[in-house]
Scaffold this motif. Sequence first.
Motif, short mmCIF file in Angstrom:
data_model
loop_
_atom_site.label_atom_id
_atom_site.label_comp_id
_atom_site.label_asym_id
_atom_site.label_seq_id
_atom_site.Cartn_x
_atom_site.Cartn_y
_atom_site.Cartn_z
N ASN A 37 131.69 57.05 -61.42
CA ASN A 37 131.57 56.73 -62.84
C ASN A 37 130.27 57.20 -63.47
O ASN A 37 130.02 56.92 -64.64
N VAL A 38 129.44 57.89 -62.70
CA VAL A 38 128.13 58.30 -63.21
C VAL A 38 128.27 59.15 -64.47
O VAL A 38 127.57 58.92 -65.47
N VAL A 39 129.16 60.11 -64.44
CA VAL A 39 129.34 61.01 -65.58
C VAL A 39 129.87 60.26 -66.79
O VAL A 39 129.35 60.40 -67.91
N ILE A 40 130.91 59.45 -66.59
CA ILE A 40 131.50 58.71 -67.70
C ILE A 40 130.48 57.78 -68.34
O ILE A 40 130.35 57.71 -69.57
N GLU A 41 129.73 57.06 -67.51
CA GLU A 41 128.74 56.13 -68.05
C GLU A 41 127.61 56.85 -68.77
O GLU A 41 127.05 56.32 -69.74
N SER A 42 127.28 58.03 -68.32
CA SER A 42 126.23 58.81 -68.98
C SER A 42 126.71 59.34 -70.33
O SER A 42 125.98 59.30 -71.32
N VAL A 43 127.95 59.84 -70.37
CA VAL A 43 128.49 60.39 -71.62
C VAL A 43 128.59 59.32 -72.70
O VAL A 43 128.26 59.56 -73.87
N PHE A 44 129.04 58.12 -72.30
CA PHE A 44 129.26 57.06 -73.29
C PHE A 44 128.11 56.06 -73.35
O PHE A 44 128.25 55.01 -74.00
N SER A 45 126.98 56.38 -72.70
CA SER A 45 125.83 55.47 -72.66
C SER A 45 126.26 54.07 -72.26
O SER A 45 125.80 53.06 -72.82
N TRP A 46 127.15 54.00 -71.29
CA TRP A 46 127.69 52.72 -70.83
C TRP A 46 126.72 52.11 -69.82
O TRP A 46 126.37 52.74 -68.82
N PRO A 47 126.25 50.89 -70.04
CA PRO A 47 125.24 50.29 -69.16
C PRO A 47 125.84 49.81 -67.83
O PRO A 47 126.06 48.61 -67.63
N GLY A 48 126.09 50.74 -66.93
CA GLY A 48 126.68 50.40 -65.64
C GLY A 48 125.83 50.90 -64.49
O GLY A 48 124.70 51.37 -64.68
N LEU A 49 126.37 50.79 -63.30
CA LEU A 49 125.64 51.20 -62.10
C LEU A 49 125.32 52.69 -62.11
O LEU A 49 124.24 53.10 -61.67
N GLY A 50 126.25 53.50 -62.58
CA GLY A 50 126.04 54.94 -62.58
C GLY A 50 124.87 55.36 -63.45
O GLY A 50 124.02 56.14 -63.03
N ARG A 51 124.82 54.82 -64.66
CA ARG A 51 123.71 55.15 -65.56
C ARG A 51 122.39 54.61 -65.02
O ARG A 51 121.35 55.28 -65.12
#
Length: 321
Positions: free
Chosen positions: A262-276
């Motif tokens: 999920n690193v890419v998805i969280e980075s694209v959407f600025s989603w505050p998750g483990l990947g980001r």
Amino acid sequence: MAYFLRRAVHMLVVLWAIASILFFLFRLMPGDPTIAQLDPTFTEEQRQHVMAQFGLDKPLSEQYVIYMWNLARGEFGLSFRQRQPVVGLVLAVLPNTMLLTLGALIVAYVFGAIFGAFLAWHRGSWFERISVPIVLTTRAAPEFWLGMLVLSVFAFGLNWFPSGGANIAGARYSSEWNRIFSLDYLRHLVLPVLTLAIYLQGLPVLLMRSNMLEVMREEFVTMARMKGLPERTIILRHAARNALLPLVTAFALGFGQSVGGNVVIESVFSWPGLGRMLVDAVASSDYPLAQGAFLAIATVLVVMNFVADLLYSWLDPRVGG
């Protein structure tokens, strides 16, 4: 029980190996973790003091023993940058990653099961010949490209959903539970879930289609046709039910793999998750936080593989033998 114990021991060994690799990996990679803590005007003596605070002045072997002992007690240390316990930081964003992954997988696998069965039912039709390449294309497309496409249409073009984050800036909630189940949070969750679901749906669609084609050649399906049952009943009550079994274990494996991917998805959407969090920690050489995020992702992946193994052994007892 013997199979369960073997798999449990194997899981623990894998987690120990991953933790060890992470420890040495971050300490051998370039970058100085004290840079984020020090002012450019600090002296070498002050830098050594910061190193001693975090235990980085000790020999590598001693650091490793302390690291493994702390992990055994559930302690991940303090973040170099935020000066907060890593466990608390990881647990704060873990629900965001889990909800994103679970929501996307449910959408992808429900759609995949239905659409895959529909394609098998209409095998050889023009609809199937068009749909299969489209499914393969969405699966092969880069996640960041899918995210940008979804953003351009639904966020910037139609302005239906927010373009990033998990909540409106400055929003406050009485509890984490209220925040997660607020309408604002759910609106921010829609586009990341949609993007990840589009990317993930290829596997369940093609797997369900393949399983359906095999099941529809089985003798019990032929017997159902000989009894004069309607084709819709044969497909839904007999073929689809049996073809769904492999999707159960695929879902468990997909959950673990998606948490790590999920690193890419969280980075694209600025989603505050483990990947980001992981990307930010690696960029700032925050060893404890990066190790904690990596280990949390690896633990979910290994545990879900363990669950998948147990499901396989339950569905097919020959596996546990």
